[in-house]
Design an enzyme around this catalytic site. Structure first.
Site, PDB file in Angstrom:
ATOM      1  N   LYS A  58       0.924  -1.159   0.185  1.00 58.76           N
ATOM      2  CA  LYS A  58      -0.070   0.127   0.074  1.00 58.76           C
ATOM      3  C   LYS A  58       0.946   1.188   0.192  1.00 58.76           C
ATOM      4  O   LYS A  58       0.914   1.982   0.907  1.00 58.76           O
ATOM      5  CB  LYS A  58      -1.050  -0.114   1.210  1.00 58.76           C
ATOM      6  N   ASP A  72      -2.547 -12.535   5.089  1.00 51.58           N
ATOM      7  CA  ASP A  72      -3.519 -13.032   5.624  1.00 51.58           C
ATOM      8  C   ASP A  72      -4.821 -12.988   5.011  1.00 51.58           C
ATOM      9  O   ASP A  72      -5.419 -13.977   4.751  1.00 51.58           O
ATOM     10  CB  ASP A  72      -3.610 -12.438   7.057  1.00 51.58           C
ATOM     11  N   ASP A 108      -7.054 -15.997   2.265  1.00 48.96           N
ATOM     12  CA  ASP A 108      -8.317 -16.515   2.259  1.00 48.96           C
ATOM     13  C   ASP A 108      -9.039 -16.334   1.085  1.00 48.96           C
ATOM     14  O   ASP A 108      -9.866 -17.070   0.646  1.00 48.96           O
ATOM     15  CB  ASP A 108      -9.084 -15.674   3.593  1.00 48.96           C
ATOM     16  N   ASP A 158      -5.646  -3.163  -2.705  1.00 48.94           N
ATOM     17  CA  ASP A 158      -6.883  -3.096  -2.877  1.00 48.94           C
ATOM     18  C   ASP A 158      -7.075  -3.400  -4.397  1.00 48.94           C
ATOM     19  O   ASP A 158      -7.984  -4.359  -4.761  1.00 48.94           O
ATOM     20  CB  ASP A 158      -7.413  -1.810  -2.705  1.00 48.94           C
TER      21      ASP A 158
END
Ligand code: IPM
Ligand code: MN
Length: 364
Positions: free
Chosen positions: A191, A247, A251, A223
């Protein structure tokens, strides 16, 4: 080959899925004449209940002495209200930090036969084969945590996010090395438009890239990466990112493969061969003890253990191929079944894999 594996079944479905992975390891040992010695230990919520701490010093020591660690899952609603340092998850963090496991490899491979299980369109997910390389011992997870009161008298909380250049450099190297034996592309995710740590991340990864000119490097904001993973996941080969982003994105990426119940992981240090292996999914308390859990993520984690810690490539591939064959044959645990398909339980799934191993070893 003679090796010692510390086995940490943990909480929830942990013990059930671990039992199946051990069956598979035992079968591999007997087919190839290896000797795997298992040392079981207690971590997470169970350790809190028994010993008052999520991770005992002696458990960490035992893991340091072992050739590899295989872990199920930790956590559950029973321990959710405990203060931060006494949560079962602290066992995981303590093991990662204590064993220096800074590199977390989370491969996402979409197995042909379960492509229908994914909630994403078949043409988007079919053929996806990517690797998330997640930094595992830095960032927000391990920064200072603090509660205080603001000047206006409001309760406030602080989580500190620090990365130093050495931490970024070593994980970047892991990603480039991995890409070299894959499709030679690394996407570094940060980021950098907002965070200073993101700007350092980008600088250091770019510098490390100079030693890996045969690998393509691309930078992507987190993003956008979250969006691209769903829009066009096949553009990715190796993704490298910091702890928290890794993390979350892992997922997300797991859903490309249809179920998090298929996602294995390896956590490695810079000490050759040392590693901890665990499924990416959690302890799933809602289905614990019912024999419903999908053991494949743990079985595939055991395959990664053989490959990365013991150098047993053939044995690892045999397990991975057995998983593919069993899925090809239409065997499905509840997380993989589409409506109308019959559902196989945890033990039965392990049994199918063992039978497949025997069959394919004989015909080799
Ligand atoms: C994971 C898990 C852990 C993490 C939790 C259980 C602490 O979600 O391994 O991805 O956030 O790293
Ligand atoms: Mn997670």
């Amino acid at each position: 080959m003679q090796k010692k594996i510390v086995v940490l079944p943990g909480d929830g479905i942990g013990p059930e899925v671990i039992a199946e992975a051990i069956k598979v390891l035992d079968e591999v040992a007997s087919l190839y004449g290896h000797q795997f010695e298992y040392e079981y230990d207690t971590v997470g919520g169970k350790a809190l209940d028994e010993f008052g701490v999520p991770l005992r010093e002696e458990t960490l020591e035992r893991c340091k002495q072992a050739d590899a660690v295989l872990l199920g899952a930790v956590g559950g609603p029973k321990w959710d209200t405990l203060p931060g340092h006494l949560r079962p998850e602290m066992a995981l963090l303590g093991l990662r930090k204590g064993l220096g496991l800074f590199a977390n490899l989370r491969p996402v491979e979409v197995f042909g036969p379960v492509v229908e299980t994914s909630t994403i369109k078949k043409e988007v997910v079919e053929g996806v084969d990517l690797l998330v390389v997640r930094e595992l011992t830095g960032g927000l997870y391990f920064g200072k945590k603090e509660r205080s009161t603001s000047a206006e008298g409001l309760d406030q909380a602080i989580d500190e996010l620090i990365y130093n250049e050495h931490e970024v450099e070593r994980i970047a190297k892991v990603a480039f090395e991995a890409a070299r034996v894959r499709r030679k592309k690394v996407t570094s995710i940060d980021k950098a438009n907002v965070l200073e740590s993101g700007r350092l991340w980008r600088e250091v990864v770019t510098k490390v890239h100079q030693q890996y000119q045969d690998v393509e490097l691309e930078h992507m904001l987190v993003d956008n990466a979250a969006m691209q993973l769903i829009r066009n996941p096949k553009q990715f080969d190796v993704l490298v990112t910091e702890n928290m982003f890794g993390d979350i994105l892992s997922d997300e990426a797991s859903m490309l493969a249809g179920s998090i119940g298929l996602m294995p992981s390896a956590s490695l240090s810079d000490e050759a061969g040392k590693g901890m292996y665990e499924p990416v999914h959690g302890s799933a308390p809602d289905i614990a003890g019912q024999g419903k859990a999908n053991p494949l993520a743990t079985i595939l984690s055991a395959a990664m253990l053989l490959r990365y810690s013991f150098g047993l490539q053939e044995e690892a591939t045999l397990i991975e191929d057995a998983v593919k064959s069993v899925l090809d044959a239409g065997v499905r645990t509840g997380d993989l079944a589409t409506s109308g398909e019959s559902i196989t339980g945890t033990e039965q799934m392990g049994e199918y894999i063992v039978q497949e191993l025997r069959k394919s070893k004989v015909t080799q």
